[in-house]
Structure formats: structure tokens, C-alpha cells
Design a protein around this motif. Structure first.
Motif, PDB file in Angstrom:
ATOM      1  N   THR B 114       2.160  -5.434  -9.598  1.00 13.51           N
ATOM      2  CA  THR B 114       1.481  -4.310 -10.254  1.00 13.51           C
ATOM      3  C   THR B 114       2.156  -3.960 -11.572  1.00 13.51           C
ATOM      4  O   THR B 114       1.498  -3.859 -12.610  1.00 13.51           O
ATOM      5  N   ARG B 125      -5.193  -6.453 -11.298  1.00 14.07           N
ATOM      6  CA  ARG B 125      -4.948  -5.043 -11.030  1.00 14.07           C
ATOM      7  C   ARG B 125      -5.907  -4.519  -9.959  1.00 14.07           C
ATOM      8  O   ARG B 125      -5.494  -3.806  -9.036  1.00 14.07           O
ATOM      9  N   LEU B 129      -4.876  -2.935  -6.452  1.00  6.99           N
ATOM     10  CA  LEU B 129      -5.358  -1.594  -6.138  1.00  6.99           C
ATOM     11  C   LEU B 129      -6.006  -1.566  -4.761  1.00  6.99           C
ATOM     12  O   LEU B 129      -5.802  -0.633  -3.972  1.00  6.99           O
ATOM     13  N   PHE B 132      -3.388  -1.501  -2.106  1.00  3.27           N
ATOM     14  CA  PHE B 132      -2.783  -0.177  -1.971  1.00  3.27           C
ATOM     15  C   PHE B 132      -3.751   0.792  -1.278  1.00  3.27           C
ATOM     16  O   PHE B 132      -3.321   1.626  -0.470  1.00  3.27           O
TER      17      PHE B 132
END
Lengths: 201, 201
Positions: B114, B125, B129, B132
Motif C-alpha cells: 500500500t 490500490r 483496499l 483491508f
DNA sequence: GATTTTCTTGACCGAACGGTCATCTACTCA
DNA sequence: TGAGTAGATGACCGTTCGGTCAAGAAAATC
């Protein structure tokens, strides 16, 4: 004692924005030289290696912080716990303004560099570690004073300070993954809920 | 439908350890091919680009976690708040075992990638994301259940879950800067002190 | 004014970078 | 048996990488 030329500082300035907005490995010395209007041979007159440049860049960023936001945030005149709020605010507004100018959340250089290079270069890692230690001390001082004040119930200030620094870095990391500084605004204030109690004797 | 050869998976395996222990930009395709015993042309038969390989690497790491530590930690049979303790423990022991084998704290790949690539590659990205977000959901589920249980006073579970994830990443970052997984042991448990209250209506 | 030191220039180094391609092999399926 | 396809080969592309170096210009020192 002003240097005859500003070549060196032009190099560092060019490198700062590039390392911050991309990464260490992704920015070449040639590109930095072109942007600074300097020949490569001149670069190696001032820096022994790319790593040396990185060390200088880290120093300049640390100075920027120490003389800018951090100095204001950790103003001894402020109540200690407000200093922490202030720092979170400062980080938020800084990241936000960078995004407005640059179109991107760039995050914290120290965090960025740490994750990129610290397995590959112990000298850079040591430098970054020193930056983090200094930041931790600022937190710890504020916590110590708050405990002395009576505004904060006693706790392990050293560990809690480290936890707060970790939390700040983590929030910035997550915000970068979302390219959205607003996450700092939403999550930042919770930093003060972190507590690590003193180990009992 | 087992593939005739394991070439592709040998490539991914070689890339995983290298991306984890160094960085994305610092590992070349040639090196990966050599280590996997594969020719470059063969590599580009399976992957359209280096980024494509990174996506596959992220997927495999995510699978490893989902089927390993995370699956155990977020076992619905465990009391919800214990799952969080368990996850911290798992992260600690994993990082520790990597350091014992490798000599280095490598940290979290997702965090590493990241900070390195998310300003340069929106596809990577977005992938990170998503990882996460999934992790955050696990935390949120545990918190929701703990609130339902009555073992946890009501709070904003979504935001608190995000804060906890941020804290975990931040602690791993700081530990990596110290090349010392023990920081996870010292700071990790404080994750449960994080609280973000519900916004009042 | 002469000498030494600091700074600048620009060509050059070997190595590595991500990626392409024509060719060949081997297997599948009709 | 023959066509099509998936996979493997290894040479090759232009570019960039971090770093070096001999030579010259400019400034400071004596």
C-alpha cells in the motif's frame, strides 16, 4: 556560512517531493538531476550515494515537521492532551492540502520509507527509527504532563506514547489506501482512547 | 481441472517471498523467473504484466491468511473479543517465526505494498483496499457480536473496527522499523482499548 | 599572482529493467 | 492423422539504473 551555490539544496528539494509522491526505488537519480538542473557528476560531488540523498531528505522532512506543525502542536503552553488533538489536526490538514494540490494522499514519508527500505538498508532503517523515537518522546512528554496534571489517570506513558504513534501511522496508511485524508478526520481523535496500563510490580 | 504444469504457481511462490522481504520495485521479473526455473517468455504467457503478478501475489497472501491464522482467529466458536486477541497473537507469532527463519521482520505485505504503490497504480490500490475492507468486516462482526452479547458497551462498530485495523498496521510498521516483532507483543493487546462512540442523532 | 580546493561538466560504464517475439514442443480433440 | 492450442524457449528490444571519471571552471587561500 551560506554555501556558494544552492545546488545541493535544489537536489534535496527535488528529491523530497518525488520520494514522497512515488517511492524510493521508483525515483532515479537522473530524474532528480534533470529536475534540479544539475549534472550527475555534480550530484555525486554532494552525495556519496542514493542512500546518502535519502538520509538528507529524511533530515529535511524531519526539520520541516519539527519547525512547523509539530512545534505548534507540542507547544508547552497548550494543555498536554490538547497537543495530541492538535497534532492529529495538523496531520489531517497537511495531508488534505497535499491532496488538493497533488491529487493524491501521499501519507507519511517516514512510514512510506520504513516499509519500503527497512529490510534492505539498516542505515536508513536506523535513521527512520530515530525519527520515530523522537516523535514518541513528544507524545510521552505530553502524557507525562497530563498524568502530573491529574487530567489523565496514571498509565504506562512510554508504551502508550508508542501505541499512539503506531495508531497515527496506521491511520495514515489506511487513508492512503483509500486516497482519502478524511479518514484521518474520522479516526484520528480516537487516538486518545488508547491506554496501556503500568505493569504491576 | 488441474493444470498440466505448475509453472504459474512456481512463479507466484517465488514472487511472494521476494515481494514480502524486499519491495515491489526492487524485485525484477528476471530474478523471479530464475528462481522459479522459468523463462521470461513463459512468464508473460501467464501474466500480462508485473502488476498482474502483484495482483496474483496479493490474492495468494489473502488466501493464506483467510485459510490460516485469520480463519482460526475469527472462529465463531470463540467469544468475540477473544477473537481479536487471537488475531494479534497470530500476527505476533507469524512475524516472529518469519524473523527466526529470515533474520528480518518483514511486516504485512498489504501494508508494505500500500505505501509503496498506491500513489502510482490505482488498480493495485483498489485491490489492497478490498483486502483491508474485508479485514475490517471481520473486526466489525466481532465487535457487533460483543455488543449484542453485552460484553462490550455500545459504540460505532464500523469505525472502531477500522481504527483497530489501522492500529494493527501501525504497530506492525513500527515493529518493522525496529526489526523486532516483540513490539507487537507489547503494544498489540491495547487494540481493545480503542473506542469510537456512535455519533449522537 | 600562484596554488589549492570546491564545484561543474558530460561522456561513459556494465548491469538490470519491463516487455516482445518468432520458433519450437507437446498435448488435446475431432 | 491432422489441426488447433497451450506452453516453453531464448534471443532480442530500447530504456533506465546507480555510479565513475577525467577534465575544466570558479572561488577561496596563501
Amino acid at each position: 556560512m551560506i554555501p556558494a551555490t544552492d545546488t545541493r539544496s535544489r537536489i534535496v528539494t527535488a528529491a523530497k517531493t518525488r520520494f514522497h509522491s512515488r517511492s524510493y526505488a521508483n525515483v532515479g537519480i537522473q530524474e532528480i538531476c534533470e529536475s534540479a538542473g544539475v549534472q550527475k557528476g555534480s550530484f555525486y560531488h554532494f552525495f556519496a550515494s542514493k542512500r546518502d540523498l535519502a538520509l538528507a531528505v529524511i533530515d529535511e522532512f524531519a526539520d520541516d515537521w519539527a519547525n512547523g506543525f509539530v512545534a505548534e502542536a507540542f507547544d508547552p503552553a497548550l494543555p498536554p492532551l490538547e497537543r495530541i488533538d492538535y497534532l492529529i489536526d495538523a496531520a489531517y490538514f497537511w495531508q488534505k492540502s497535499i491532496k488538493e494540490v497533488h491529487g493524491r494522499m501521499l501519507g507519511c514519508i517516514f512510514g512510506n520509507l520504513t516499509l519500503e527500505v527497512s529490510t534492505q538498508d539498516d542505515i536508513l532503517r536506523a535513521k527512520l527509527l530515530a525519527i520515530f523515537s523522537a516523535a514518541q518522546s513528544r507524545f510521552k512528554d505530553a502524557l507525562d504532563q497530563a498524568v502530573a496534571d491529574g487530567t489523565l489517570a496514571p498509565l504506562d506513558t512510554a508504551l502508550t506514547a508508542e501505541a499512539m504513534l503506531a495508531y497515527l501511522e496506521g491511520v495514515i496508511l489506511l487513508a492512503k489506501s483509500q486516497n482519502d485524508p478524511e479518514l484521518l478526520y474520522r479516526l484520528g481523535p480516537a487516538i486518545k482512547t488508547l491506554r496501556i496500563e503500568q505493569a504491576s510490580a
